[in-house]
Design a protein around this motif. Structure first.
Motif, PDB file in Angstrom:
ATOM      1  N   ARG A   1      -4.285   5.569   7.309  1.00 33.59           N
ATOM      2  CA  ARG A   1      -4.983   6.254   6.108  1.00 33.59           C
ATOM      3  C   ARG A   1      -6.021   7.237   6.796  1.00 33.59           C
ATOM      4  O   ARG A   1      -6.139   8.584   6.290  1.00 33.59           O
TER       5      ARG A   1
ATOM      6  N   ASP B   1      -4.661   7.276  -2.689  1.00 35.17           N
ATOM      7  CA  ASP B   1      -3.870   5.884  -2.416  1.00 35.17           C
ATOM      8  C   ASP B   1      -3.789   4.919  -3.314  1.00 35.17           C
ATOM      9  O   ASP B   1      -4.989   4.868  -4.026  1.00 35.17           O
TER      10      ASP B   1
ATOM     11  N   GLU C   1       4.824  11.024   1.466  1.00 40.37           N
ATOM     12  CA  GLU C   1       4.524   9.554   0.921  1.00 40.37           C
ATOM     13  C   GLU C   1       4.351   8.808   2.160  1.00 40.37           C
ATOM     14  O   GLU C   1       5.359   8.833   3.454  1.00 40.37           O
TER      15      GLU C   1
ATOM     16  N   ALA D   1       0.355   5.691  -0.287  1.00 40.87           N
ATOM     17  CA  ALA D   1      -0.419   6.906  -0.244  1.00 40.87           C
ATOM     18  C   ALA D   1       0.412   8.333  -0.506  1.00 40.87           C
ATOM     19  O   ALA D   1       1.688   8.136   0.018  1.00 40.87           O
ATOM     20  N   TYR D   2       0.201   9.085  -1.325  1.00 42.20           N
ATOM     21  CA  TYR D   2       0.797  10.478  -1.584  1.00 42.20           C
ATOM     22  C   TYR D   2       2.169  10.112  -2.375  1.00 42.20           C
ATOM     23  O   TYR D   2       3.139  10.649  -1.845  1.00 42.20           O
TER      24      TYR D   2
ATOM     25  N   TRP E   1       0.893  -1.222  -0.014  1.00 40.07           N
ATOM     26  CA  TRP E   1       0.069  -0.034   0.234  1.00 40.07           C
ATOM     27  C   TRP E   1       0.883   1.255   0.182  1.00 40.07           C
ATOM     28  O   TRP E   1       1.954   1.345   0.404  1.00 40.07           O
TER      29      TRP E   1
ATOM     30  N   MET F   1      -6.967  12.587   0.268  1.00 41.92           N
ATOM     31  CA  MET F   1      -6.061  11.036   0.250  1.00 41.92           C
ATOM     32  C   MET F   1      -6.091  10.677  -1.026  1.00 41.92           C
ATOM     33  O   MET F   1      -7.080  10.457  -1.840  1.00 41.92           O
TER      34      MET F   1
END
Length: 257
Positions: free
Chosen positions: A236, A248, A218, A211-212, A209, A246
């Motif tokens: 999250r 992701d 990140e 995100a960003y 996983w 968000m």
């Protein structure tokens, strides 16, 4: 000279992921079409502005900017998802078509800055191609590829996106409500607002996983899904509350065996 609309992939969040072709395309623009979404976030907007400012120097004419107010996205609450998406695309088709016809003169190039890659999980290309086919005054469509969040995710986790002799499926999260499809061992999901990964049978599945991706914020988490899914949900939620938005992506990978 004909008119042209360029769809410029700008990558998943790191300004260094902009390709040389994308830089040249930004410098060649006469008109920039900017889609302003009803829930647009300051950081992605600022990122696009910074890219233009960085690569449009004082040696070039001032770039004309046409803002397009994006229609509301009703499918988040509608019981008829396909119909809602079709209406939204039709509204975009009509609005964008009028704007391109009005703003783009003969011999000029207009452009859209597209997050990630214009050919992956993005509706811009399909809508602009449809506009080009229906236009009274024809124009060419050019697509400049970008580094997608899918490739960025694999790179950040230092894993191959595909395993030898196996396919990879890119899927909307809603199609995974009952778990990984039969015969599919690797599935990539983007923008899963309902954290579907946390509701399926996790047995024998790893998750990667992110995100960003590519930004200073990140976040990366990986491991066996039963062990890390609750942590991902918690991290999250905290990040989304702190930043107000968000982006992701994740890969679900069934254990080999």
């Amino acid at each position: 000279m004909s008119r042209e609309v360029a769809l410029i992939g700008i990558g998943a969040g790191d300004p260094d992921w902009l390709t040389l072709e994308a830089v040249a395309a930004i410098r060649a623009l006469d008109v920039l079409f900017v889609v302003v979404k009803e829930d647009e976030y300051d950081e992605p907007v600022a990122f696009r502005r910074d890219l233009v400012a960085r690569h449009r120097g004082a040696d070039l004419p001032e770039l004309r900017v046409v803002e397009l107010a994006d229609p509301p996205r009703p499918w988040r609450s509608t019981p008829d998802y396909p119909a809602a998406v079709a209406r939204w695309r039709q509204q975009r088709f009509e609005q964008w078509g009028e704007a391109i016809a009005a703003a783009l003169a003969e011999g000029e190039t207009g452009g859209f800055l597209v997050w990630g890659d214009p050919s992956l999980y993005e509706s811009t290309l399909a809508i602009v191609e449809r506009i080009a086919q229906a236009a009274v005054e024809p124009f060419d469509v050019r697509v400049i590829p970008g580094i997608s969040c899918v490739l960025a995710l694999a790179a950040r986790h230092r894993i191959p996106l595909n395993r030898q002799g196996r396919a990879v499926q890119v899927s909307p999260a809603r199609l995974l409500a009952d778990g990984l499809p039969d015969g599919v061992d690797d599935v990539v999901v983007m923008l899963d607002g309902r954290q579907t990964f946390a509701t399926i049978d996790p047995t024998g599945i790893d998750i990667y996983w992110g995100a960003y991706l590519g930004t200073p914020d990140e976040i990366l988490i990986s491991g066996p899904l039963p062990e890390v899914r609750d942590r991902i949900v918690e991290v999250r939620a905290e990040a989304a509350a702190r930043k107000g938005w968000m982006f992701d992506t994740y890969l679900l990978r069934r254990h080999a065996g």
